[in-house]
Design a protein around this motif. Structure first.
Motif, PDB file in Angstrom:
ATOM      1  N   ASP A  30       7.586  17.439 -15.351  1.00  0.00           N
ATOM      2  CA  ASP A  30       7.168  17.001 -14.020  1.00  0.00           C
ATOM      3  C   ASP A  30       5.869  16.208 -14.079  1.00  0.00           C
ATOM      4  OD1 ASP A  30       9.328  18.172 -12.739  1.00  0.00           O
ATOM      5  OD2 ASP A  30       8.253  20.039 -12.303  1.00  0.00           O
ATOM      6  N   ILE A  31       5.746  15.288 -13.128  1.00  0.00           N
ATOM      7  CA  ILE A  31       4.512  14.549 -12.892  1.00  0.00           C
ATOM      8  C   ILE A  31       4.107  14.839 -11.450  1.00  0.00           C
ATOM      9  CG2 ILE A  31       3.454  12.258 -12.746  1.00  0.00           C
ATOM     10  CD1 ILE A  31       5.639  11.321 -14.747  1.00  0.00           C
ATOM     11  N   THR A  32       2.868  15.251 -11.242  1.00  0.00           N
ATOM     12  CA  THR A  32       2.418  15.650  -9.910  1.00  0.00           C
ATOM     13  C   THR A  32       1.271  14.768  -9.436  1.00  0.00           C
ATOM     14  OG1 THR A  32       3.014  17.953 -10.384  1.00  0.00           O
ATOM     15  CG2 THR A  32       1.586  17.565  -8.505  1.00  0.00           C
ATOM     16  N   LEU A  33       1.376  14.305  -8.204  1.00  0.00           N
ATOM     17  CA  LEU A  33       0.347  13.472  -7.586  1.00  0.00           C
ATOM     18  C   LEU A  33      -0.126  14.162  -6.309  1.00  0.00           C
ATOM     19  CD1 LEU A  33       0.425   9.638  -7.065  1.00  0.00           C
ATOM     20  CD2 LEU A  33      -0.122  11.139  -5.167  1.00  0.00           C
ATOM     21  N   LYS A  34      -1.436  14.339  -6.178  1.00  0.00           N
ATOM     22  CA  LYS A  34      -2.002  14.967  -4.979  1.00  0.00           C
ATOM     23  C   LYS A  34      -3.090  14.089  -4.395  1.00  0.00           C
ATOM     24  CE  LYS A  34      -4.047  19.237  -3.197  1.00  0.00           C
ATOM     25  NZ  LYS A  34      -4.469  20.635  -3.522  1.00  0.00           N
ATOM     26  N   VAL A  35      -3.015  13.824  -3.093  1.00  0.00           N
ATOM     27  CA  VAL A  35      -4.045  13.055  -2.390  1.00  0.00           C
ATOM     28  C   VAL A  35      -5.180  13.994  -2.013  1.00  0.00           C
ATOM     29  CG1 VAL A  35      -4.586  11.724  -0.318  1.00  0.00           C
ATOM     30  CG2 VAL A  35      -2.456  11.306  -1.545  1.00  0.00           C
ATOM     31  N   THR A  36      -6.385  13.665  -2.465  1.00  0.00           N
ATOM     32  CA  THR A  36      -7.545  14.529  -2.227  1.00  0.00           C
ATOM     33  C   THR A  36      -8.543  13.944  -1.234  1.00  0.00           C
ATOM     34  OG1 THR A  36      -8.708  13.557  -4.132  1.00  0.00           O
ATOM     35  CG2 THR A  36      -7.364  15.517  -4.541  1.00  0.00           C
ATOM     36  N   GLY A  37      -8.364  12.676  -0.858  1.00  0.00           N
ATOM     37  CA  GLY A  37      -9.277  12.070   0.102  1.00  0.00           C
ATOM     38  C   GLY A  37      -8.753  10.741   0.598  1.00  0.00           C
ATOM     39  N   VAL A  38      -9.286  10.291   1.739  1.00  0.00           N
ATOM     40  CA  VAL A  38      -8.901   9.005   2.326  1.00  0.00           C
ATOM     41  C   VAL A  38     -10.161   8.186   2.574  1.00  0.00           C
ATOM     42  CG1 VAL A  38      -7.798   7.837   4.265  1.00  0.00           C
ATOM     43  CG2 VAL A  38      -6.860   9.993   3.432  1.00  0.00           C
ATOM     44  N   LYS A  39     -10.146   6.932   2.127  1.00  0.00           N
ATOM     45  CA  LYS A  39     -11.275   6.035   2.312  1.00  0.00           C
ATOM     46  C   LYS A  39     -11.148   5.280   3.640  1.00  0.00           C
ATOM     47  CE  LYS A  39     -12.949   6.967  -1.762  1.00  0.00           C
ATOM     48  NZ  LYS A  39     -14.183   7.786  -1.927  1.00  0.00           N
ATOM     49  N   GLU A  40     -12.253   4.641   4.059  1.00  0.00           N
ATOM     50  CA  GLU A  40     -12.253   3.897   5.311  1.00  0.00           C
ATOM     51  C   GLU A  40     -11.246   2.747   5.287  1.00  0.00           C
ATOM     52  OE1 GLU A  40     -16.122   2.601   6.377  1.00  0.00           O
ATOM     53  OE2 GLU A  40     -16.941   4.627   6.625  1.00  0.00           O
ATOM     54  N   ASP A  41     -11.028   2.167   4.090  1.00  0.00           N
ATOM     55  CA  ASP A  41     -10.075   1.055   3.986  1.00  0.00           C
ATOM     56  C   ASP A  41      -8.641   1.528   3.825  1.00  0.00           C
ATOM     57  OD1 ASP A  41     -10.085   2.051   1.427  1.00  0.00           O
ATOM     58  OD2 ASP A  41     -10.515   0.141   0.431  1.00  0.00           O
ATOM     59  N   GLY A  42      -8.439   2.835   3.897  1.00  0.00           N
ATOM     60  CA  GLY A  42      -7.093   3.387   3.775  1.00  0.00           C
ATOM     61  C   GLY A  42      -6.727   3.805   2.365  1.00  0.00           C
ATOM     62  N   GLY A  43      -7.573   3.490   1.396  1.00  0.00           N
ATOM     63  CA  GLY A  43      -7.302   3.904   0.031  1.00  0.00           C
ATOM     64  C   GLY A  43      -7.304   5.415  -0.103  1.00  0.00           C
ATOM     65  N   LYS A 102       0.858  -1.180   0.000  1.00  0.00           N
ATOM     66  CA  LYS A 102       0.000   0.000   0.000  1.00  0.00           C
ATOM     67  C   LYS A 102       0.899   1.236   0.000  1.00  0.00           C
ATOM     68  CE  LYS A 102      -3.809  -2.353   2.330  1.00  0.00           C
ATOM     69  NZ  LYS A 102      -4.748  -2.374   3.490  1.00  0.00           N
ATOM     70  N   HIS A 103       1.351   1.607  -1.177  1.00  0.00           N
ATOM     71  CA  HIS A 103       2.373   2.643  -1.301  1.00  0.00           C
ATOM     72  C   HIS A 103       1.917   4.020  -0.815  1.00  0.00           C
ATOM     73  CE1 HIS A 103       3.002  -0.223  -4.787  1.00  0.00           C
ATOM     74  NE2 HIS A 103       4.053  -0.454  -4.010  1.00  0.00           N
ATOM     75  N   LEU A 104       0.622   4.266  -0.886  1.00  0.00           N
ATOM     76  CA  LEU A 104       0.124   5.606  -0.554  1.00  0.00           C
ATOM     77  C   LEU A 104      -0.300   5.751   0.906  1.00  0.00           C
ATOM     78  CD1 LEU A 104      -2.036   6.303  -3.741  1.00  0.00           C
ATOM     79  CD2 LEU A 104       0.280   7.109  -3.251  1.00  0.00           C
ATOM     80  N   ALA A 105      -0.096   4.714   1.702  1.00  0.00           N
ATOM     81  CA  ALA A 105      -0.578   4.736   3.088  1.00  0.00           C
ATOM     82  C   ALA A 105       0.070   5.844   3.915  1.00  0.00           C
ATOM     83  CB  ALA A 105      -0.332   3.378   3.752  1.00  0.00           C
ATOM     84  N   ASN A 106       1.251   6.293   3.531  1.00  0.00           N
ATOM     85  CA  ASN A 106       1.941   7.331   4.310  1.00  0.00           C
ATOM     86  C   ASN A 106       1.822   8.717   3.674  1.00  0.00           C
ATOM     87  OD1 ASN A 106       3.589   6.969   2.103  1.00  0.00           O
ATOM     88  ND2 ASN A 106       5.482   6.654   3.262  1.00  0.00           N
ATOM     89  N   GLN A 123      -4.636   2.229  -3.619  1.00  0.00           N
ATOM     90  CA  GLN A 123      -3.678   1.740  -2.627  1.00  0.00           C
ATOM     91  C   GLN A 123      -2.251   1.867  -3.168  1.00  0.00           C
ATOM     92  OE1 GLN A 123      -4.592   0.831   0.351  1.00  0.00           O
ATOM     93  NE2 GLN A 123      -6.742   0.240   0.219  1.00  0.00           N
ATOM     94  N   ALA A 124      -2.080   1.504  -4.439  1.00  0.00           N
ATOM     95  CA  ALA A 124      -0.762   1.574  -5.070  1.00  0.00           C
ATOM     96  C   ALA A 124      -0.510   2.973  -5.616  1.00  0.00           C
ATOM     97  CB  ALA A 124      -0.673   0.550  -6.203  1.00  0.00           C
ATOM     98  N   ASN A 125       0.745   3.337  -5.701  1.00  0.00           N
ATOM     99  CA  ASN A 125       1.117   4.631  -6.257  1.00  0.00           C
ATOM    100  C   ASN A 125       0.930   4.586  -7.774  1.00  0.00           C
ATOM    101  OD1 ASN A 125       2.463   6.945  -7.199  1.00  0.00           O
ATOM    102  ND2 ASN A 125       3.871   6.921  -5.455  1.00  0.00           N
ATOM    103  N   PRO A 126       0.058   5.429  -8.338  1.00  0.00           N
ATOM    104  CA  PRO A 126      -0.189   5.376  -9.781  1.00  0.00           C
ATOM    105  C   PRO A 126       1.002   5.799 -10.628  1.00  0.00           C
ATOM    106  CG  PRO A 126      -1.346   7.232  -8.811  1.00  0.00           C
ATOM    107  CD  PRO A 126      -0.821   6.403  -7.665  1.00  0.00           C
ATOM    108  N   VAL A 127       2.013   6.385 -10.021  1.00  0.00           N
ATOM    109  CA  VAL A 127       3.223   6.696 -10.790  1.00  0.00           C
ATOM    110  C   VAL A 127       3.868   5.405 -11.298  1.00  0.00           C
ATOM    111  CG1 VAL A 127       5.563   7.692 -10.645  1.00  0.00           C
ATOM    112  CG2 VAL A 127       3.612   8.920  -9.698  1.00  0.00           C
ATOM    113  N   PHE A 128       3.694   4.303 -10.554  1.00  0.00           N
ATOM    114  CA  PHE A 128       4.136   3.004 -11.071  1.00  0.00           C
ATOM    115  C   PHE A 128       3.466   2.701 -12.410  1.00  0.00           C
ATOM    116  CE2 PHE A 128       5.437   1.243  -6.742  1.00  0.00           C
ATOM    117  CZ  PHE A 128       6.765   1.060  -7.115  1.00  0.00           C
ATOM    118  N   LEU A 129       2.175   2.987 -12.519  1.00  0.00           N
ATOM    119  CA  LEU A 129       1.451   2.689 -13.748  1.00  0.00           C
ATOM    120  C   LEU A 129       1.965   3.524 -14.915  1.00  0.00           C
ATOM    121  CD1 LEU A 129      -2.244   2.379 -12.503  1.00  0.00           C
ATOM    122  CD2 LEU A 129      -0.456   0.639 -12.616  1.00  0.00           C
ATOM    123  N   VAL A 130       2.269   4.782 -14.645  1.00  0.00           N
ATOM    124  CA  VAL A 130       2.856   5.633 -15.682  1.00  0.00           C
ATOM    125  C   VAL A 130       4.155   5.004 -16.181  1.00  0.00           C
ATOM    126  CG1 VAL A 130       3.779   7.918 -16.209  1.00  0.00           C
ATOM    127  CG2 VAL A 130       1.828   7.702 -14.668  1.00  0.00           C
TER     128      VAL A 130
END
Length: 242
Positions: free
Chosen positions: A81-94, A49-53, A117-124
């Motif tokens: 540049d590639i930018t990732l921003k967390v906009t919300g947290v789900k009950e399961d931690g997603g 779960k790469h985005l947990a932190n 759960q996974a960092n989408p930069v991996f998908l890129v």
């Protein structure tokens, strides 16, 4: 070799400016093929779960760098540049995330992805790695994706390393693989089968992704080499690709 005439020109444009990296909003990914006991590399890349932190409102910036030895054949070098921003947290931690790939004229449409759960930069990185290899070496993308994915299970080398993040030395893990070496179809890959992929990850940095490198070097004469690299802002002390 294939790099002559119109194919060379079109190849350069497709590799440098192709839209392939913009699929990350979907659930498609080169998921590692099922195995009774996933390898260490498979677990790190596909099961963590790469985005947990990463907290809500946190924005991560990744620097993309593309270098080539022959821009006419391989497309122009550039940085962005590639930018990732967390906009919300789900009950399961997603995490709900917004992903912006590139800026200015190169910018893809903003991608909003819920419950990740996974960092989408991996998908890129995964998508661009397979697209670039396909454009260089030819071959069916589905097949190349399967071989690339299975490389994490069968061919990956995993080793501990130290990196610096924002002035602090932290533990990290480096995964290196050459998935197409030894493949049954390697002889058809136009000399690009030695493509090397290196991933550096660390639990101590937000999003866990530190450095993602794809290096393509042709074994035939011509000194053709392409390197595409995604590095987390603030990460230093990273070894150069060998």
């Amino acid at each position: 070799m294939r790099f002559i005439g119109m194919r060379a020109a079109s190849l350069a444009l497709m590799i440098a400016f192709g839209s392939g990296v913009a699929f990350a909003a979907s659930d498609e990914k080169p998921a590692s093929e099922a195995a009774e006991t996933p390898s260490e590399a498979t677990n790190i890349v596909f099961n963590h779960k790469h985005l947990a932190n990463v907290d809500v409102g946190k924005e991560l910036v990744y620097h993309f760098k593309r270098t080539v030895t022959n821009a006419q054949l391989l497309g122009e070098a550039f940085t962005d540049d590639i930018t990732l921003k967390v906009t919300g947290v789900k009950e399961d931690g997603g995490r709900d995330v917004d992903l912006q790939i590139y800026t200015g004229d190169r910018a893809r449409n903003l991608q909003s992805m819920p419950d990740r759960q996974a960092n989408p930069v991996f998908l890129v990185y995964f998508n661009q790695a397979v697209n670039s290899f396909s454009m260089l070496a030819g071959g069916q993308r589905n097949y190349l994706t399967r071989v690339f994915s299975q490389g994490f299970q069968d061919k990956a080398k995993v080793e501990p390393v130290k990196i610096d993040y924002k002035g602090k030395t932290v533990d990290a893990t480096r995964i290196t693989m050459t998935p197409y070496v030894g493949d049954d179809n390697a002889s058809k890959m136009e000399g690009w089968e030695g493509a090397q992929y290196t991933l550096v990850v660390s639990d101590a940095v937000p999003g866990q992704v530190v450095d993602l490198i794809a290096k393509y070097k042709n074994k035939y004469p011509g000194d053709l080499e392409l390197v595409e690299r995604i590095t987390l802002d603030g990460a230093t002390g990273l070894e150069e690709v060998k």
